[in-house]
Design a protein around this motif. Structure first.
Motif, PDB file in Angstrom:
ATOM      1  N   ALA A   1      20.378  13.295  -9.278  1.00 30.12           N
ATOM      2  CA  ALA A   1      21.649  13.629  -8.633  1.00 30.12           C
ATOM      3  C   ALA A   1      21.462  14.431  -7.351  1.00 30.12           C
ATOM      4  N   ASP A   2      20.357  15.168  -7.245  1.00 33.04           N
ATOM      5  CA  ASP A   2      20.108  15.964  -6.037  1.00 33.04           C
ATOM      6  C   ASP A   2      19.408  15.158  -4.943  1.00 33.04           C
ATOM      7  N   ARG A   3      19.345  13.830  -5.139  1.00 30.43           N
ATOM      8  CA  ARG A   3      18.772  12.894  -4.156  1.00 30.43           C
ATOM      9  C   ARG A   3      17.259  12.983  -4.034  1.00 30.43           C
ATOM     10  N   THR A   4      16.618  13.607  -4.997  1.00 27.38           N
ATOM     11  CA  THR A   4      15.163  13.546  -5.055  1.00 27.38           C
ATOM     12  C   THR A   4      14.757  12.399  -5.968  1.00 27.38           C
ATOM     13  N   TYR A   5      13.521  11.975  -5.790  1.00 28.59           N
ATOM     14  CA  TYR A   5      12.983  10.885  -6.605  1.00 28.59           C
ATOM     15  C   TYR A   5      11.837  11.421  -7.447  1.00 28.59           C
ATOM     16  N   ARG A   6      11.772  11.003  -8.685  1.00 29.07           N
ATOM     17  CA  ARG A   6      10.703  11.396  -9.596  1.00 29.07           C
ATOM     18  C   ARG A   6      10.174  10.161 -10.301  1.00 29.07           C
ATOM     19  N   VAL A   7       9.100  10.339 -11.084  1.00 30.30           N
ATOM     20  CA  VAL A   7       8.508   9.196 -11.771  1.00 30.30           C
ATOM     21  C   VAL A   7       9.500   8.594 -12.750  1.00 30.30           C
ATOM     22  N   GLY A   8       9.477   7.272 -12.847  1.00 30.55           N
ATOM     23  CA  GLY A   8      10.320   6.560 -13.782  1.00 30.55           C
ATOM     24  C   GLY A   8       9.601   6.283 -15.087  1.00 30.55           C
ATOM     25  N   PRO A   9      10.243   5.492 -15.965  1.00 35.51           N
ATOM     26  CA  PRO A   9       9.675   5.236 -17.296  1.00 35.51           C
ATOM     27  C   PRO A   9       8.273   4.632 -17.268  1.00 35.51           C
ATOM     28  N   VAL A  10       7.961   3.829 -16.250  1.00 30.71           N
ATOM     29  CA  VAL A  10       6.648   3.184 -16.205  1.00 30.71           C
ATOM     30  C   VAL A  10       5.533   4.219 -16.037  1.00 30.71           C
TER      31      VAL A  10
ATOM     32  N   ARG B   1      12.218  -1.282 -10.152  1.00 32.86           N
ATOM     33  CA  ARG B   1      11.160  -1.695 -11.080  1.00 32.86           C
ATOM     34  C   ARG B   1      10.782  -0.592 -12.073  1.00 32.86           C
ATOM     35  N   ASP B   2      11.557   0.488 -12.120  1.00 32.33           N
ATOM     36  CA  ASP B   2      11.367   1.575 -13.089  1.00 32.33           C
ATOM     37  C   ASP B   2      10.113   2.400 -12.862  1.00 32.33           C
ATOM     38  N   PHE B   3       9.573   2.346 -11.644  1.00 34.66           N
ATOM     39  CA  PHE B   3       8.458   3.224 -11.309  1.00 34.66           C
ATOM     40  C   PHE B   3       8.970   4.581 -10.832  1.00 34.66           C
ATOM     41  N   ALA B   4      10.238   4.660 -10.460  1.00 34.14           N
ATOM     42  CA  ALA B   4      10.834   5.904  -9.978  1.00 34.14           C
ATOM     43  C   ALA B   4      12.285   5.976 -10.452  1.00 34.14           C
ATOM     44  N   VAL B   5      12.803   7.205 -10.421  1.00 35.04           N
ATOM     45  CA  VAL B   5      14.201   7.464 -10.776  1.00 35.04           C
ATOM     46  C   VAL B   5      14.787   8.363  -9.703  1.00 35.04           C
ATOM     47  N   ARG B   6      16.028   8.058  -9.280  1.00 36.40           N
ATOM     48  CA  ARG B   6      16.716   8.899  -8.293  1.00 36.40           C
ATOM     49  C   ARG B   6      17.637   9.860  -9.027  1.00 36.40           C
TER      50      ARG B   6
ATOM     51  N   ASP C   1       0.831  -1.197   0.000  1.00 35.39           N
ATOM     52  CA  ASP C   1       0.000   0.000   0.000  1.00 35.39           C
ATOM     53  C   ASP C   1       0.868   1.251   0.000  1.00 35.39           C
ATOM     54  N   ASN C   2       1.916   1.264   0.817  1.00 38.28           N
ATOM     55  CA  ASN C   2       2.795   2.428   0.871  1.00 38.28           C
ATOM     56  C   ASN C   2       3.539   2.644  -0.439  1.00 38.28           C
ATOM     57  N   ALA C   3       3.986   1.565  -1.068  1.00 39.94           N
ATOM     58  CA  ALA C   3       4.675   1.698  -2.350  1.00 39.94           C
ATOM     59  C   ALA C   3       3.743   2.290  -3.413  1.00 39.94           C
ATOM     60  N   LEU C   4       2.493   1.845  -3.420  1.00 32.99           N
ATOM     61  CA  LEU C   4       1.534   2.374  -4.386  1.00 32.99           C
ATOM     62  C   LEU C   4       1.227   3.842  -4.106  1.00 32.99           C
ATOM     63  N   ARG C   5       1.175   4.190  -2.837  1.00 34.04           N
ATOM     64  CA  ARG C   5       0.936   5.586  -2.484  1.00 34.04           C
ATOM     65  C   ARG C   5       2.100   6.472  -2.911  1.00 34.04           C
ATOM     66  N   ILE C   6       3.330   5.980  -2.771  1.00 34.48           N
ATOM     67  CA  ILE C   6       4.491   6.744  -3.218  1.00 34.48           C
ATOM     68  C   ILE C   6       4.421   6.969  -4.726  1.00 34.48           C
ATOM     69  N   ALA C   7       4.101   5.917  -5.458  1.00 38.43           N
ATOM     70  CA  ALA C   7       4.004   6.037  -6.916  1.00 38.43           C
ATOM     71  C   ALA C   7       2.961   7.092  -7.293  1.00 38.43           C
ATOM     72  N   THR C   8       1.843   7.101  -6.586  1.00 39.22           N
ATOM     73  CA  THR C   8       0.803   8.090  -6.852  1.00 39.22           C
ATOM     74  C   THR C   8       1.290   9.498  -6.542  1.00 39.22           C
TER      75      THR C   8
ATOM     76  N   LEU D   1      11.476   1.474   0.279  1.00 41.61           N
ATOM     77  CA  LEU D   1      10.359   1.462  -0.662  1.00 41.61           C
ATOM     78  C   LEU D   1      10.730   2.175  -1.964  1.00 41.61           C
ATOM     79  N   LEU D   2      11.386   3.313  -1.845  1.00 40.27           N
ATOM     80  CA  LEU D   2      11.798   4.051  -3.035  1.00 40.27           C
ATOM     81  C   LEU D   2      12.820   3.261  -3.846  1.00 40.27           C
ATOM     82  N   ALA D   3      13.717   2.568  -3.154  1.00 44.69           N
ATOM     83  CA  ALA D   3      14.726   1.770  -3.863  1.00 44.69           C
ATOM     84  C   ALA D   3      14.061   0.670  -4.702  1.00 44.69           C
TER      85      ALA D   3
END
Length: 255
Positions: A65-74, A58-63, A17-24, A51-53
């Motif tokens: 260089a500034d250590r923030t995470y954004r949406v990945g290719p999926v 799985r390509d749902f997120a990208v890290r 549930d938490n992983a899905l919430r992060i993706a959202t 969770l972010l790792a």
């Protein structure tokens, strides 16, 4: 009465549930740090990092260089950095937090896409027994508080066209028209278990400067805690929050 549409799984897995919430959150808000994610989920930073790792793996997120995470290719095909929904969400979040501070119940902002609605922002109550986040979830519009507020804004011909050729999704139109007439008359909607068993929601419309309804602003609570005597106060508090959000949306952007 129809059965509630959404029923939480009997064996909910918190990590999933938490992983899905992060993706959202990444899809709707844009880049987030580990600390921001941990705060939003109410978990330790180490848990948020794990969770972010996995989302990165799985390509749902990208890290970055500034250590923030954004949406990945999926997810990035569906991401819109400054879409109307994203701007509406950003403006609404402070008001949702204030609603939770005032009422100690979960607060949501919902928009309509066709015959469905999507929860684009949500802040959970701090109470142990509470309605969980609905961010990113999609429901049939006629089954939700905000959905009825948004459908009530449609002219009759547009409402009929919305459900034309959708016999498997088409609600009882006579019953829907009666519900919408009640919403227009009252200026708010009360949902007692129509979307989810044991959940009560109260909502008001958020309007654009031209008077059209942009979104629905609502609070949700366990049915066991709802008292009908509180309804006028709940509606009044929601109306003030919606008015404040409308003013923010109408204000010129900062340079």
């Amino acid at each position: 009465m129809d059965k509630p549409l959404k029923v939480p799984p009997p064996y909910a897995i918190a990590s999933v549930d938490n992983a899905l919430r992060i993706a959202t959150m990444l899809q709707l808000e844009g880049p987030l740090t580990v600390t921001e994610v941990a705060h939003r989920l109410g978990v330790a930073a180490s848990t948020a990092h794990r969770l972010l790792a996995m989302l990165v793996y799985r390509d749902f997120a990208v890290r970055d260089a500034d250590r923030t995470y954004r949406v990945g290719p999926v997810l990035e095909l569906a991401a819109h950095s400054q879409s109307t929904a994203a701007r509406l969400r950003a403006a609404a979040l402070p008001h949702l937090h204030r609603l939770v501070d005032l009422l100690d119940e979960s607060a949501n902002l919902t928009v309509r896409t066709g015959a469905t609605v999507r929860f684009i922002a949500g802040v959970e109550s701090r109470q142990t027994l509470r309605v969980g986040s609905r961010e990113g979830m999609v429901f049939p519009a006629h089954r939700t508080t905000a959905g009825l507020l948004l459908l009530a804004d449609l002219p009759p011909d547009e409402l009929q066209a919305l459900y034309a050729g959708k016999e498997d999704q088409r609600p009882d139109m006579d019953a829907l028209q009666a519900d919408l007439a009640r919403v227009r008359r009252n200026g708010f909607d009360l949902n007692e278990g129509r979307s989810e068993r044991g959940v009560v929601a109260v909502g008001v419309p958020v309007r654009a400067p031209d008077g059209s309804v942009l979104a629905g602003l609502s609070v949700s609570m366990p049915g066991a805690r709802y008292e009908k005597e509180r309804l006028p106060a709940l509606v009044g508090t929601l109306r003030k929050a919606a008015d404040a959000l409308e003013r923010d949306l109408d204000a010129p952007p900062h340079e």
